[in-house]
Design a protein around this motif. Structure first.
Motif, mmCIF file in Angstrom:
data_model
loop_
_atom_site.group_PDB
_atom_site.id
_atom_site.type_symbol
_atom_site.label_atom_id
_atom_site.label_comp_id
_atom_site.label_asym_id
_atom_site.label_seq_id
_atom_site.Cartn_x
_atom_site.Cartn_y
_atom_site.Cartn_z
ATOM 1 N N PHE A 1 -17.650 -12.655 23.296
ATOM 2 C CA PHE A 1 -17.269 -11.820 22.148
ATOM 3 C C PHE A 1 -18.504 -11.488 21.312
ATOM 4 C CE2 PHE A 1 -13.266 -13.771 23.382
ATOM 5 C CZ PHE A 1 -12.463 -12.648 23.468
ATOM 6 N N GLN A 2 -19.539 -11.074 21.988
ATOM 7 C CA GLN A 2 -20.778 -10.600 21.362
ATOM 8 C C GLN A 2 -21.363 -11.612 20.394
ATOM 9 O OE1 GLN A 2 -19.333 -6.568 20.114
ATOM 10 N NE2 GLN A 2 -20.946 -6.019 21.564
ATOM 11 N N GLY A 3 -21.288 -12.876 20.763
ATOM 12 C CA GLY A 3 -21.933 -13.896 19.952
ATOM 13 C C GLY A 3 -21.028 -14.505 18.891
ATOM 14 N N LYS A 4 -19.791 -13.997 18.784
ATOM 15 C CA LYS A 4 -18.890 -14.569 17.778
ATOM 16 C C LYS A 4 -18.492 -15.987 18.160
ATOM 17 C CE LYS A 4 -17.028 -10.153 16.289
ATOM 18 N NZ LYS A 4 -16.152 -9.124 16.844
ATOM 19 N N PHE A 5 -18.416 -16.263 19.462
ATOM 20 C CA PHE A 5 -18.090 -17.606 19.938
ATOM 21 C C PHE A 5 -19.062 -18.037 21.022
ATOM 22 C CE2 PHE A 5 -13.926 -15.790 18.699
ATOM 23 C CZ PHE A 5 -13.627 -16.667 17.665
ATOM 24 N N SER A 6 -19.209 -19.360 21.142
ATOM 25 C CA SER A 6 -19.882 -19.922 22.298
ATOM 26 C C SER A 6 -18.817 -20.498 23.213
ATOM 27 C CB SER A 6 -20.826 -21.053 21.878
ATOM 28 O OG SER A 6 -21.894 -20.530 21.130
ATOM 29 N N ALA A 7 -19.133 -20.578 24.500
ATOM 30 C CA ALA A 7 -18.188 -21.161 25.451
ATOM 31 C C ALA A 7 -18.926 -22.133 26.352
ATOM 32 C CB ALA A 7 -17.546 -20.060 26.285
ATOM 33 N N ASP A 8 -18.303 -23.288 26.595
ATOM 34 C CA ASP A 8 -18.800 -24.219 27.606
ATOM 35 C C ASP A 8 -18.146 -23.844 28.920
ATOM 36 O OD1 ASP A 8 -20.175 -25.461 25.649
ATOM 37 O OD2 ASP A 8 -18.923 -27.252 25.558
ATOM 38 N N GLN B 1 -21.157 -3.813 30.900
ATOM 39 C CA GLN B 1 -20.622 -5.128 30.568
ATOM 40 C C GLN B 1 -19.461 -4.946 29.611
ATOM 41 O OE1 GLN B 1 -24.290 -6.674 28.890
ATOM 42 N NE2 GLN B 1 -23.378 -6.683 26.873
ATOM 43 N N SER B 2 -18.712 -6.041 29.406
ATOM 44 C CA SER B 2 -17.581 -5.943 28.492
ATOM 45 C C SER B 2 -17.926 -6.642 27.189
ATOM 46 C CB SER B 2 -16.344 -6.592 29.112
ATOM 47 O OG SER B 2 -16.542 -7.985 29.241
ATOM 48 N N ASP B 3 -17.258 -6.201 26.125
ATOM 49 C CA ASP B 3 -17.539 -6.761 24.808
ATOM 50 C C ASP B 3 -16.827 -8.101 24.591
ATOM 51 O OD1 ASP B 3 -19.106 -4.615 24.259
ATOM 52 O OD2 ASP B 3 -17.600 -3.521 23.107
ATOM 53 N N ASP B 4 -15.972 -8.531 25.533
ATOM 54 C CA ASP B 4 -15.324 -9.826 25.354
ATOM 55 C C ASP B 4 -16.051 -10.917 26.147
ATOM 56 O OD1 ASP B 4 -14.429 -8.774 27.758
ATOM 57 O OD2 ASP B 4 -12.300 -8.986 27.326
ATOM 58 N N PHE B 5 -15.870 -10.969 27.467
ATOM 59 C CA PHE B 5 -16.575 -11.985 28.266
ATOM 60 C C PHE B 5 -18.080 -11.731 28.308
ATOM 61 C CE2 PHE B 5 -12.439 -12.869 30.418
ATOM 62 C CZ PHE B 5 -12.445 -14.242 30.309
#
Lengths: 330, 259
Positions: free
Chosen positions: A138-145, B119-123
């Motif tokens: 989400f364009q840097g809004k969240f990080s994911a492991d 690219q997609s704006d989510d993943f």
């Protein structure tokens, strides 16, 4: 053999690019103290000099793939050649830097082996036997492991600056250089790349700069750009800017840093009057030391700054220029 | 020229995103969605190629029922027909799984050209198009900023790092991933919106595409999502401008050792 980590060594204009060293550093850290072997793989029509350079970088082995079909980068040639290398070596991880070239072929390569690529990772985290790769969504809004599923090899690319070039563990001895025989028939390469070129206005490559002075809206007027220029001169730095400055024409577009401009990872990044929206941070957060000067103590740039100065840049910068000149001459 | 455009629906730019209770995805209720930005440019590029060369533009969208809105917009702008790939089994696929489903649908169409956003704006995988090219055994190019098409042959301008570009030639059929800014996307006209209602829309589920759970098995899973931590411990330097300058230069020299 199954525990090997393979690093992809990118080269451009006959030189190993900085992302290659960052990938080597990533692979070495991923290998950790477990004694896992790290090998690099390099492709081209004549890569012996570059292989020699890599051999001194604390790797166990350097694999060279040479063919007239690989004189120029093509996604078909690279995928096909690397697939054969990986099938033979069966590494656990294949490590890349997330460059434009890697984005172009690595997903194809991984898919050709029916495997997945975790792209643009910021780093990794270990929990017992498990390894999680951290990436932004989400364009840097969240990080994911993110965790791999299925069988290795696992393909992972790291964002510019996620690992530092100068953290490469240099070896005591030279690595073995192993030429790999691969088969790339000319007809398997379907795209024909032509010469690279720059548009008239695109002349600056900030990605290699060691020091950058970057300017944001806080500079207020085009006349004030001179102050930033003077600071850049005193430091021997390149000058860059956030998007609004370039949109206003106060600096050319090719000096824009951020998601729609260049991605930089200098040793020192001085942000003058930049609030630090995510679009800007994406382009510079790989910088080693960040100095931020901004009137607003709550500005997001201070979330990623090493040194923060919550004050008036028009008072601080002249004093800073003087102090730097003193330090340099002393 | 028969062109397939892969187009995805993502949360709106200004959506206030919150994590779900398990912290594995966002809460999708109560947020707005829009067409993924680079895909808007890919669609526009397809429509321009069709206007120049003739042929057909087919929109291919993987997503739940709400993604029907994205399809409607594409048809209103001038796409000729649409494929909506919708099945519970398609939820939260990784790039590999998504490309599998798209490949199964696109293969049936046998197009001359496949366009996706880069690219997609989510993943933000920036992979799906490239994997799709491999699965369809098509030549590909990424981050494309200009397309010239003639006689079964393409010439595309690819963006490289640091302001460099490169022209790349390839035969058709091929797949390209499109960079935002390649063109100026159009708005749908009222006439287009009316016409869209009568355009063919085909819904395809896993069974129609002969995809079983084994084919869609993920290569990567998100185990946890979170708000990014502060990456730096910021040291604020206080004092008069002169004192600040002295202290900062001292730290840059002796602590950070960058000057």
């Amino acid at each position: 053999m199954a525990e090997e980590i393979l690093v992809y060594a990118e080269h451009q204009e006959g030189r190993l690019a900085r992302p290659t060293w960052e990938a080597v550093a990533a692979a070495q850290q991923l290998a950790g103290a477990s004694g896992t072997a790290c090998a690099a793989v390099i492709l081209g029509d004549n890569v012996s000099d570059l292989a020699g350079e890599l051999a001194g970088a604390g790797l166990q082995e350097v694999l060279t793939v040479e063919s007239p079909q690989l004189a120029q980068y093509t996604p078909d040639g690279w995928s096909l050649a690397l697939r054969q290398v990986i099938e033979r070596r069966q590494p656990r991880f294949v490590v890349f830097s997330h460059t434009y070239q890697v984005r172009d072929f690595a997903p194809r390569l991984a898919a050709s082996l029916d495997r997945g690529l975790v792209g643009d990772s910021l780093g990794y985290r270990r929990e017992g036997e498990r390894t999680f790769f951290v990436r932004q969504i989400f364009q840097g809004k969240f990080s994911a492991d993110v965790e791999f599923r299925g069988e290795p090899p696992y393909f992972v690319s790291f964002q510019a600056g996620a690992f530092r070039e100068d953290s490469v563990q240099r070896g005591q001895s030279q690595a073995t250089i192993t030429p790999m025989e691969i088969n790339v028939p000319p007809e398997s390469i379907r795209t024909r790349p032509q010469e690279k070129f720059r548009e008239a206005k695109q002349a600056v490559d900030l990605s290699q700069a060691e020091i950058i002075v970057a300017v944001g809206r806080g500079i207020r007027k085009p006349e004030n750009m001179e102050l930033a220029q003077k600071l850049a001169e005193a430091l021997g730095a390149e000058i860059g800017a956030s998007r609004p400055i370039c949109d206003s024409g106060w600096l050319p577009m090719d000096r824009q840093i951020g998601s729609s401009g260049q991605t930089v990872a200098p040793k020192l990044y001085i942000a003058l009057g930049i609030s630090g929206a995510i679009q800007h941070q994406v382009g510079m957060k790989g910088s080693r030391t960040v100095v931020a000067v901004n009137k607003d103590r709550e500005a997001p740039i201070f979330d990623i700054a090493t040194y923060g100065i919550a004050g008036d840049l028009f008072e601080v910068v002249p004093a800073l220029i003087e102090e730097i000149r003193k330090a340099k001459s002393g | 020229m028969k062109i397939v455009v892969c187009l995805k629906q993502v949360p709106s730019h200004d959506a206030n995103l919150r994590l779900n209770t398990a912290s594995t995805w966002i809460e999708e209720a109560d947020i707005g969605f829009e067409v993924n930005e680079p895909d808007v440019y890919a669609l526009e590029e397809a429509l321009r190629l069709k206007e120049k060369l003739g042929g057909e533009v087919i929109v291919c969208t993987l997503g739940p029922a709400r993604a029907g809105q994205a399809i409607k917009e594409a048809l209103a702008k001038g796409a000729d027909r649409a494929l909506h790939l919708d099945d519970d089994a398609f939820e939260n696929l990784d790039a590999h799984g998504t490309a599998r489903v798209l490949a199964a649908a696109v293969r049936r169409e046998n197009p001359d050209l496949v366009l996706t956003g880069l690219q997609s704006d989510d993943f933000g995988f920036a992979q799906t198009g490239v994997i799709l090219a491999e699965m369809l055994t098509l030549p590909h190019s990424t981050i494309v900023m200009e397309i010239q098409a003639e006689d079964g042959h393409l010439k595309v301008k690819r963006e490289l790092e640091g302001g460099w570009f490169q022209w790349i030639e390839m035969p058709l059929p091929a797949l390209l991933t499109i960079q935002s800014g390649i063109n100026k996307p159009r708005y749908a006209s009222l006439k287009g919106i009316m016409a869209a209602k009568n355009k063919p829309l085909q819904k395809l589920a896993a069974q129609d595409l002969e995809l079983d759970a084994e084919a869609l098995k993920p290569r990567q899973v998100i185990s946890r999502m979170y708000v990014p931590q502060k990456t730096a411990q910021t040291e604020f330097i206080e004092g008069s401008p002169r004192e600040i300058a002295e202290r900062l230069v001292d730290r840059l020299k002796n602590e950070a050792r960058v000057i």
